[in-house]
Structure formats: C-alpha cells, structure tokens
Design an enzyme around this catalytic site. Structure first.
Site, PDB file in Angstrom:
ATOM      1  N   THR A  28      -8.512 -14.449  17.401  1.00  0.00           N
ATOM      2  CA  THR A  28      -7.465 -15.482  17.392  1.00  0.00           C
ATOM      3  C   THR A  28      -8.118 -16.860  17.421  1.00  0.00           C
ATOM      4  O   THR A  28      -9.150 -17.053  18.074  1.00  0.00           O
ATOM      5  CB  THR A  28      -6.556 -15.287  18.616  1.00  0.00           C
ATOM      6  OG1 THR A  28      -5.881 -14.036  18.480  1.00  0.00           O
ATOM      7  CG2 THR A  28      -5.521 -16.401  18.733  1.00  0.00           C
ATOM      8  N   GLY A  29      -7.495 -17.825  16.746  1.00  0.00           N
ATOM      9  CA  GLY A  29      -8.004 -19.198  16.766  1.00  0.00           C
ATOM     10  C   GLY A  29      -8.366 -19.667  15.366  1.00  0.00           C
ATOM     11  O   GLY A  29      -8.245 -18.920  14.385  1.00  0.00           O
ATOM     12  N   THR A  31     -11.284 -20.489  14.008  1.00  0.00           N
ATOM     13  CA  THR A  31     -12.453 -19.877  13.363  1.00  0.00           C
ATOM     14  C   THR A  31     -12.097 -18.471  12.869  1.00  0.00           C
ATOM     15  O   THR A  31     -12.422 -18.105  11.731  1.00  0.00           O
ATOM     16  CB  THR A  31     -13.641 -19.825  14.342  1.00  0.00           C
ATOM     17  OG1 THR A  31     -13.712 -21.060  15.062  1.00  0.00           O
ATOM     18  CG2 THR A  31     -14.948 -19.610  13.590  1.00  0.00           C
ATOM     19  N   GLY A  84     -13.780 -15.878  17.676  1.00  0.00           N
ATOM     20  CA  GLY A  84     -14.410 -17.145  18.062  1.00  0.00           C
ATOM     21  C   GLY A  84     -14.672 -17.212  19.545  1.00  0.00           C
ATOM     22  O   GLY A  84     -14.547 -16.224  20.280  1.00  0.00           O
ATOM     23  N   ALA A  85     -15.066 -18.383  20.014  1.00  0.00           N
ATOM     24  CA  ALA A  85     -15.284 -18.605  21.453  1.00  0.00           C
ATOM     25  C   ALA A  85     -15.149 -20.096  21.730  1.00  0.00           C
ATOM     26  O   ALA A  85     -15.279 -20.930  20.824  1.00  0.00           O
ATOM     27  CB  ALA A  85     -16.671 -18.124  21.873  1.00  0.00           C
ATOM     28  N   GLY A  97     -10.409 -17.805  25.282  1.00  0.00           N
ATOM     29  CA  GLY A  97      -9.036 -17.895  25.762  1.00  0.00           C
ATOM     30  C   GLY A  97      -8.388 -19.243  25.573  1.00  0.00           C
ATOM     31  O   GLY A  97      -7.257 -19.454  25.994  1.00  0.00           O
ATOM     32  N   GLU A 105      -7.795 -10.090  23.369  1.00  0.00           N
ATOM     33  CA  GLU A 105      -9.118 -10.264  22.745  1.00  0.00           C
ATOM     34  C   GLU A 105     -10.172  -9.444  23.469  1.00  0.00           C
ATOM     35  O   GLU A 105     -11.040  -8.836  22.845  1.00  0.00           O
ATOM     36  CB  GLU A 105      -9.517 -11.740  22.764  1.00  0.00           C
ATOM     37  CG  GLU A 105      -8.749 -12.589  21.769  1.00  0.00           C
ATOM     38  CD  GLU A 105      -9.039 -14.076  21.923  1.00  0.00           C
ATOM     39  OE1 GLU A 105      -8.821 -14.798  20.943  1.00  0.00           O
ATOM     40  OE2 GLU A 105      -9.467 -14.514  22.995  1.00  0.00           O
ATOM     41  N   LYS A 123     -20.028 -25.157  20.068  1.00  0.00           N
ATOM     42  CA  LYS A 123     -19.641 -24.180  21.091  1.00  0.00           C
ATOM     43  C   LYS A 123     -20.839 -23.606  21.844  1.00  0.00           C
ATOM     44  O   LYS A 123     -20.669 -22.919  22.850  1.00  0.00           O
ATOM     45  CB  LYS A 123     -18.864 -23.021  20.449  1.00  0.00           C
ATOM     46  CG  LYS A 123     -17.666 -23.436  19.606  1.00  0.00           C
ATOM     47  CD  LYS A 123     -16.570 -23.980  20.469  1.00  0.00           C
ATOM     48  CE  LYS A 123     -15.298 -24.270  19.700  1.00  0.00           C
ATOM     49  NZ  LYS A 123     -14.719 -23.139  19.003  1.00  0.00           N
TER      50      LYS A 123
HETATM   51  C1  5RP Z   1      -8.476 -17.724  21.545  1.00  0.00           C
HETATM   52  C2  5RP Z   1      -9.944 -17.895  21.645  1.00  0.00           C
HETATM   53  C3  5RP Z   1     -10.618 -18.610  20.532  1.00  0.00           C
HETATM   54  O1  5RP Z   1     -11.571 -17.754  19.976  1.00  0.00           O
HETATM   55  C4  5RP Z   1     -11.283 -19.839  21.067  1.00  0.00           C
HETATM   56  O2  5RP Z   1     -10.320 -20.635  21.729  1.00  0.00           O
HETATM   57  C5  5RP Z   1     -11.936 -20.653  19.949  1.00  0.00           C
HETATM   58  O3  5RP Z   1     -10.937 -21.173  19.121  1.00  0.00           O
HETATM   59  P1  5RP Z   1     -11.268 -21.936  17.780  1.00  0.00           P
HETATM   60  O4  5RP Z   1     -11.893 -20.952  16.851  1.00  0.00           O
HETATM   61  O5  5RP Z   1      -9.928 -22.420  17.306  1.00  0.00           O
HETATM   62  O6  5RP Z   1     -12.207 -23.077  18.097  1.00  0.00           O
HETATM   63  O7  5RP Z   1     -10.586 -17.454  22.568  1.00  0.00           O
HETATM   64  O8  5RP Z   1      -7.933 -17.185  22.717  1.00  0.00           O
END
Ligand code: 5RP
Length: 230
Positions: A28-29, A31, A84-85, A97, A105, A123
């Site tokens: 989710t997110g 990336t 992603g993270a 999260g 996740e 990140k």
């Molecule tokens: C969602 C996550 C996402 O992987 C994390 O927030 C990174 O988001 P993005 O890819 O939009 O930077 O843990 O719960």
C-alpha cells in the site's frame, strides 16, 4: 532523479522478479502503486499471475490495473510481497504504516517467501525513529494504549482524517502515531508494544524484509538481507 521517478524505478526493478504463476502480495502507498501499475502492464503483455491486496485502496488499484485478486482469507503463503516503507535501516528493520495499512501489510509480509521493500533514497536511515511509529488500536482501548505508549517513552498522537475525525483502518480500528525519537532497541520496543492489550499491530517490521530496492539519484541499488551487516 525526482522522488516519484525514484519510487517508480524501485518498483519497476522489484516487479521484474515476478514470474508466471506467482502469487504476489501487493503493498500500500505511492511506491507500491507504481508496482501495481507496472504489474498491470506486464499482465497486459502476457504475464500470468494473481495477487492479494494489503488494503482496500490497493484492492481498488489492482482491479483497475487488471490484476486478478484472491481473498487473503484463502491464502497461507504468497511467493513475493512488494511494499514500501516510511523508514528502513541498514539491518532491514523498517517503520511502516504511514498509509495506515500496517496490520494487513505485516500479515502479508509474514506470509511471503520473499519480501521486497521498495523505497526512494529518502527512506533509508541510520537509526529508526525520526518517523512516528504507527500502531493500530482497538477503539475500546484508545486511552489505555495511549498511556502505555507514554510509559514506554513515546508521545501518542491519534491520527485524524481529512475532516478532523479519527482516521480508521480498513478494519475500523484507530491509528495512533507514536513519536519516540531515535529508537535505540527496535526489538525491545516491538516486544513491549506487543505486550499491550488492545494494541493490535505496530509498524516495526524487523524480520520480514528479505530484499531492498532503493531508487536514488544515481539509479537503482539492490541489497539482500544476507549481505547486510547488523
Ligand atoms: C502504508 C505503508 C507505506 O508503504 C509507507 O507509508 C510508504 O508510503 P509511500 O510509498 O507512499 O512513501 O507502510 O501503510
């Protein structure tokens, strides 16, 4: 490379590992969204695969991309999870999260034979904790869990939605972003959080991630857990 290009490049590198007949855990997110779009294109080009989604938003995006989905309730193992993270350290310990999907996740990541984390270079950190640590909390236990977080040295902040109402996870639970500052011992913090009744899941991913793909100004960097030094 702009941040979005870096995210896209990391996602494209990760989805290159997906082969015919694999079952893929979709993160989710923003990336992960690039990975979903890329897999959709590969399916249009003939790839045979199916997936499980880590959130309702991802489910919607995957359907729009033409990715066949299975209900995770019927699945005990996926071949690859791609997600992603918010932060990741040199020992592949991550905070996740930010998008509120940490509970699903983590379950999908734990079920994965291989979990690939995809990030842009912003990140990667030496030490976790600049990003608040999200936890999912049973609404009944909001105050109790918040006080327990304070007892562990964190400042709990109830996550709010766009209208100022408490944000809800896909399961209808509350999300509390815990500001700890630099986390000296992520394993100890994870264990202490897991001991709090009503704390349903925390965003520390300490063992799940097998591989890391970082999109940065000079292109893609790939790392495997076995080659990293703690
Ligand atoms: C969602 C996550 C996402 O992987 C994390 O927030 C990174 O988001 P993005 O890819 O939009 O930077 O843990 O719960």
């Amino acid at each position: 490379m702009a941040e979005n290009d870096a995210k896209r490049a990391a996602a494209e590198a990760a989805i290159a590992e997906v082969r015919d007949d694999m079952l893929v855990g979709l993160g989710t997110g923003s990336t992960a969204a690039y990975a979903i779009a890329g897999l959709g294109r590969r399916i249009a080009g003939g790839l045979r695969m199916s997936a499980v989604a880590t959130s309702l938003a991802t489910e919607t995006a995957a359907r729009a991309a033409g990715i066949p989905l299975l209900p995770f309730e019927d699945v005990s193992q996926v071949d690859i999870a791609i997600d992603g993270a918010d932060e990741i350290d040199p020992a592949f310990r991550a905070i996740k999260g930010g998008g509120g999907a940490l509970l699903r996740e983590k379950i999908v990541a734990a079920s994965a034979r291989r979990m690939i984390c995809i990030v842009d270079a912003s990140k990667t950190v030496r030490q976790l904790g600049a990003h608040p640590l999200p936890i999912e909390v049973l609404p009944f236990a909001r105050s109790f869990v918040s006080e327990a977080v304070r007892g562990l040295g964190g400042e709990p902040r109830l996550r709010l939605g766009p209208t100022g109402e408490p944000a809800r996870s896909d399961q209808g639970n509350l999300l509390i972003d815990c500001v700890f500052g630099p986390i000296a011992d992520p394993e100890a913090l994870a264990a202490a959080l897991s001991d709090i009744p009503g704390m349903l899941g925390h965003g520390l991913f300490l063992r799940e991630i097998d591989a890391l793909v970082i999109g940065g100004p000079n292109g893609i960097e790939r790392r495997e857990r076995s080659t990293t030094v703690r």
